[in-house]
Write a protein that holds these residues in place. Structure first.
Motif, mmCIF file in Angstrom:
data_model
loop_
_atom_site.group_PDB
_atom_site.id
_atom_site.type_symbol
_atom_site.label_atom_id
_atom_site.label_comp_id
_atom_site.label_asym_id
_atom_site.label_seq_id
_atom_site.Cartn_x
_atom_site.Cartn_y
_atom_site.Cartn_z
ATOM 1 N N GLN B 125 18.489 40.478 27.887
ATOM 2 C CA GLN B 125 19.909 40.196 27.711
ATOM 3 C C GLN B 125 20.507 40.978 26.533
ATOM 4 O OE1 GLN B 125 21.779 38.638 29.728
ATOM 5 N NE2 GLN B 125 23.640 38.616 28.495
ATOM 6 N N LYS B 126 19.745 41.035 25.467
ATOM 7 C CA LYS B 126 20.180 41.736 24.248
ATOM 8 C C LYS B 126 20.497 43.211 24.553
ATOM 9 C CE LYS B 126 20.387 41.659 19.699
ATOM 10 N NZ LYS B 126 21.202 40.596 19.116
ATOM 11 N N VAL B 127 19.650 43.796 25.374
ATOM 12 C CA VAL B 127 19.838 45.205 25.735
ATOM 13 C C VAL B 127 21.138 45.373 26.518
ATOM 14 C CG1 VAL B 127 18.921 47.073 27.178
ATOM 15 C CG2 VAL B 127 17.397 45.797 25.658
ATOM 16 N N LEU B 128 21.392 44.445 27.422
ATOM 17 C CA LEU B 128 22.628 44.521 28.217
ATOM 18 C C LEU B 128 23.853 44.420 27.297
ATOM 19 C CD1 LEU B 128 21.552 42.255 31.225
ATOM 20 C CD2 LEU B 128 21.565 44.766 31.111
ATOM 21 N N GLU B 129 23.763 43.550 26.311
ATOM 22 C CA GLU B 129 24.863 43.412 25.359
ATOM 23 C C GLU B 129 25.065 44.689 24.551
ATOM 24 O OE1 GLU B 129 23.918 38.673 24.738
ATOM 25 O OE2 GLU B 129 23.972 39.980 22.972
ATOM 26 N N GLN B 130 23.953 45.296 24.133
ATOM 27 C CA GLN B 130 24.072 46.515 23.319
ATOM 28 C C GLN B 130 24.629 47.677 24.137
ATOM 29 O OE1 GLN B 130 20.368 47.247 21.255
ATOM 30 N NE2 GLN B 130 20.780 45.613 19.782
ATOM 31 N N ARG B 131 24.255 47.739 25.412
ATOM 32 C CA ARG B 131 24.865 48.768 26.268
ATOM 33 C C ARG B 131 26.380 48.624 26.257
ATOM 34 N NH1 ARG B 131 21.843 48.318 32.077
ATOM 35 N NH2 ARG B 131 19.783 49.145 31.557
ATOM 36 N N ARG B 132 26.842 47.377 26.321
ATOM 37 C CA ARG B 132 28.275 47.105 26.422
ATOM 38 C C ARG B 132 28.985 47.250 25.073
ATOM 39 N NH1 ARG B 132 28.784 41.183 27.576
ATOM 40 N NH2 ARG B 132 28.660 41.161 25.324
ATOM 41 N N LEU B 202 16.405 62.189 12.145
ATOM 42 C CA LEU B 202 15.206 62.237 12.984
ATOM 43 C C LEU B 202 15.456 61.534 14.327
ATOM 44 C CD1 LEU B 202 12.461 61.562 10.265
ATOM 45 C CD2 LEU B 202 13.141 63.755 11.250
ATOM 46 N N GLU B 203 15.357 60.210 14.355
ATOM 47 C CA GLU B 203 15.487 59.485 15.621
ATOM 48 C C GLU B 203 15.758 58.021 15.331
ATOM 49 O OE1 GLU B 203 11.661 59.886 17.592
ATOM 50 O OE2 GLU B 203 10.591 59.244 15.805
ATOM 51 N N GLY B 204 16.105 57.255 16.376
ATOM 52 C CA GLY B 204 16.197 55.814 16.232
ATOM 53 C C GLY B 204 14.802 55.199 16.233
ATOM 54 N N ALA B 205 14.732 53.898 15.914
ATOM 55 C CA ALA B 205 13.420 53.241 15.872
ATOM 56 C C ALA B 205 12.766 53.259 17.247
ATOM 57 C CB ALA B 205 13.556 51.813 15.363
ATOM 58 N N THR B 206 13.566 53.178 18.301
ATOM 59 C CA THR B 206 13.005 53.219 19.659
ATOM 60 C C THR B 206 13.924 54.026 20.582
ATOM 61 O OG1 THR B 206 14.160 51.205 20.345
ATOM 62 C CG2 THR B 206 11.988 50.908 19.386
ATOM 63 N N SER B 207 14.570 55.047 20.032
ATOM 64 C CA SER B 207 15.540 55.798 20.831
ATOM 65 C C SER B 207 15.719 57.205 20.277
ATOM 66 C CB SER B 207 16.889 55.073 20.819
ATOM 67 O OG SER B 207 17.328 54.923 19.479
ATOM 68 N N THR B 208 16.429 58.018 21.032
ATOM 69 C CA THR B 208 16.763 59.369 20.615
ATOM 70 C C THR B 208 18.244 59.412 20.239
ATOM 71 O OG1 THR B 208 15.209 60.131 22.301
ATOM 72 C CG2 THR B 208 16.622 61.805 21.294
ATOM 73 N N VAL B 209 18.590 60.178 19.216
ATOM 74 C CA VAL B 209 19.979 60.318 18.785
ATOM 75 C C VAL B 209 20.634 61.487 19.532
ATOM 76 C CG1 VAL B 209 21.505 60.845 16.847
ATOM 77 C CG2 VAL B 209 19.462 59.415 16.482
ATOM 78 N N VAL B 269 15.748 52.299 28.903
ATOM 79 C CA VAL B 269 16.326 51.059 29.404
ATOM 80 C C VAL B 269 17.661 50.730 28.747
ATOM 81 C CG1 VAL B 269 15.941 48.577 29.651
ATOM 82 C CG2 VAL B 269 14.080 50.177 30.120
ATOM 83 N N ARG B 270 17.814 51.057 27.464
ATOM 84 C CA ARG B 270 19.139 50.836 26.868
ATOM 85 C C ARG B 270 20.123 51.868 27.403
ATOM 86 N NH1 ARG B 270 19.172 49.568 20.556
ATOM 87 N NH2 ARG B 270 18.058 51.530 20.562
ATOM 88 N N VAL B 271 19.587 52.934 27.930
ATOM 89 C CA VAL B 271 20.359 54.016 28.537
ATOM 90 C C VAL B 271 21.286 54.639 27.492
ATOM 91 C CG1 VAL B 271 21.900 54.706 30.420
ATOM 92 C CG2 VAL B 271 20.185 52.928 30.803
ATOM 93 N N ALA B 272 22.534 54.166 27.398
ATOM 94 C CA ALA B 272 23.531 54.776 26.519
ATOM 95 C C ALA B 272 24.131 53.688 25.637
ATOM 96 C CB ALA B 272 24.633 55.429 27.349
ATOM 97 N N THR B 273 23.810 53.739 24.386
ATOM 98 C CA THR B 273 24.313 52.746 23.458
ATOM 99 C C THR B 273 25.082 53.474 22.365
ATOM 100 O OG1 THR B 273 22.322 51.452 23.866
ATOM 101 C CG2 THR B 273 23.632 50.846 21.956
ATOM 102 N N ARG B 274 26.380 53.188 22.272
ATOM 103 C CA ARG B 274 27.166 53.912 21.273
ATOM 104 C C ARG B 274 26.958 53.297 19.885
ATOM 105 N NH1 ARG B 274 31.912 54.475 18.596
ATOM 106 N NH2 ARG B 274 32.881 52.547 19.333
ATOM 107 N N VAL B 275 26.836 54.151 18.885
ATOM 108 C CA VAL B 275 26.731 53.687 17.504
ATOM 109 C C VAL B 275 28.145 53.402 17.015
ATOM 110 C CG1 VAL B 275 25.986 54.283 15.170
ATOM 111 C CG2 VAL B 275 24.630 55.033 17.163
ATOM 112 N N THR B 276 28.412 52.150 16.656
ATOM 113 C CA THR B 276 29.766 51.755 16.264
ATOM 114 C C THR B 276 29.946 51.729 14.752
ATOM 115 O OG1 THR B 276 29.153 49.419 16.294
ATOM 116 C CG2 THR B 276 30.032 50.350 18.346
ATOM 117 N N ALA B 277 28.847 51.783 14.013
ATOM 118 C CA ALA B 277 28.935 51.854 12.554
ATOM 119 C C ALA B 277 27.637 52.419 12.001
ATOM 120 C CB ALA B 277 29.200 50.477 11.956
ATOM 121 N N VAL B 278 27.767 53.232 10.952
ATOM 122 C CA VAL B 278 26.605 53.799 10.256
ATOM 123 C C VAL B 278 26.705 53.416 8.792
ATOM 124 C CG1 VAL B 278 25.450 55.917 9.500
ATOM 125 C CG2 VAL B 278 26.409 55.785 11.800
ATOM 126 N N ASP B 279 25.730 52.690 8.296
ATOM 127 C CA ASP B 279 25.704 52.304 6.884
ATOM 128 C C ASP B 279 27.044 51.704 6.444
ATOM 129 O OD1 ASP B 279 23.092 53.226 6.714
ATOM 130 O OD2 ASP B 279 23.694 55.230 6.084
#
Lengths: 304, 304
Positions: B125-132, B202-209, B269-279
């Motif tokens: 469920q968390k992944v679905l929320e993060q996609r959105r 470099l990269e996300g903890a479990t993803s590519t930037v 599985v997260r497919v495309a998750t937009r970064v909405t804030a950095v630091d």
């Protein structure tokens, strides 16, 4: 050689019961963090003469590892009790040394409750041989360095990133295992890691380094955050000091492996393994080899 | 939310049979290297519309990871076949996205035969929320640097120590999980690792930037041996190029996260998750947010 089936006890977290597990059946669920992420900790203990050795130091390190990984405190009493029961069971049938491993994981994703168990079995034949014959080692840079300069952290408070869980004995041992395979592919038995920049001595792949120097001195690399504190080394230093040895943890350049009277890899189950060659340079047996071996074994007996 | 029991298939190594495993029973033995040392590899695949996505890239990386860990080749055909069967079984009852995980370990110490299985279940469920909703991230040094200066190796051939298995997707994810816990304790969702010296991304903890830049440009950090090559990123770049995007892997300083049109974490599985804030700095939604999301989803559909 010990061919008996291992004894396995599942230790229910939060002070619950301890129950036997049949070793011929699978133990761990598909969604346990140990299996999916290597997310857990362990301790390996020596069982000798019907007793578990160095119990308190292992308990302390186990709880410290759990704390570093932000796992719930695994507790003390139930591990001591479960181990005692397993050792009693073992000792009914065998007088040989045995290996006891505690494992504590973040548990199943579907329950969020940590998983915990201990296993107890005879000591591996290879380990018995290495105790007797010693080990040929290669030195090698560990291959990475821990960065202590986090942004916003002054030099004085420099420390490793909190997520590296430095100092915890975690299940993430794949790199250590790969280093051992690499050594074996070169006809060697073990690896002593060096700091990649300074070439100071760190530790063995699964052991602590102790050097014996002239004038009854024992030395071990200073654990500066990139070495797992050794329970066996701590027991040896404590005991040896009562016998007139001067013991010290200090930074040691790689040359100290070559100009020592003798070099030892110590760990709970291998106990005392003399290094007989470093990077192809033979280290001849010292006159006091038996004395050192006895010293280390007696130090452990004093902790039973 | 998907509450159905997972589908588990045990994949017998060496071309043997594939058999169903009851998910309510334990799966892994006490002496499996996955449990004792985190010594194994995995792949996570997306199942969508009755098909497994990006199969060939996952097969390739899986085999490459096995090779880096000196595990026997896990093969191609039986994984593809077992996955197909599991997906068919899943699709009889659900049209939702699912997560398929392949695991391949060095196996039981007592048998020396690798263990292998796949699991298939609904997307968290968390992944679905993060996609959105996207994710708020912190940047952080990874906390260690890979040393490429091995003794006796010239600068030109500099490479990581062979035992670090850099580039393999191993079960040693405890540090990544700890970094995520750290981020969550700060009210954030994820971490983007930076090189500790240069602060390049470099990269996300479990993803590519992936960053989106003005003029239809996609950028991803150049994988210089300290980044896991991303299967999703590779599929996206390949597809986007056919649609007129200019795609490039290159070194990027941390500032590129702030001056991009948008920043995305992509993974199977997260497919495309937009970064909405950095630091703590908000990254406002770009005008083309939907377009980018569609681009990434279509890129994956093209690989099914």
């Amino acid at each position: 050689m010990e061919l008996r089936a291992p004894i396995i006890y599942v230790v229910e977290p939060y002070g619950g019961s301890v129950r036997r597990h049949n070793p011929t059946l699978p133990l761990v669920y598909w969604d346990d963090a140990a299996v999916t992420r290597g997310d857990g900790i362990f301790e390996t203990l020596l069982v000798r003469d019907g007793k578990v050795i160095n119990l308190q130091r292992h308990l302390d390190r186990f709880r410290s590892s759990a704390h570093l990984l932000e796992l719930p405190d695994p507790g003390n009493a139930q591990w001591a009790q479960a181990t005692k029961e397993a050792v009693a069971e073992w000792s009914e049938h065998s007088e040989s040394d045995a290996t006891c491993v505690w494992t504590y994981t973040r548990g199943r994703e579907s329950t969020g409750i940590p998983s915990a168990w201990l296993t107890l079995r005879g000591v591996n034949q290879k380990v018995l041989e290495q105790r007797r014959d010693g080990v040929k080692v290669m030195t090698a840079p560990r291959g990475y360095s821990i960065t202590t300069t986090l942004p916003g952290v002054g030099k004085a408070e420099a420390k490793p990133a909190p997520w590296l869980t430095v100092g915890a004995k975690t299940l993430n041992y794949a790199a250590n295992m790969a280093a051992l395979r690499y050594a074996r592919s070169k006809g060697l038995d073990d690896v002593i890691y060096l700091d990649p920049d300074s070439e100071r001595i760190l530790e063995g792949a699964t052991s602590t380094v102790i050097t014996v120097r002239k004038g009854k001195k024992l030395r071990t690399p200073y654990a500066a955050g990139d070495i797992l504190p050794g329970t066996t080394q701590a027991a040896v230093f404590r005991y040896a000091e009562t016998k007139g040895w001067r013991c010290k943890a200090k930074d040691m350049p790689v040359e100290r492996l070559l100009d020592a009277e003798s070099v030892w890899l110590v760990s709970s189950v291998r106990v005392a393994t003399r290094v007989t060659a470093v990077d192809g340079v033979e280290l001849p047996a010292p006159d006091n080899e038996d004395e050192i071996r006895k010293l280390i074994n007696r130090a452990l007996a004093a902790e039973s």
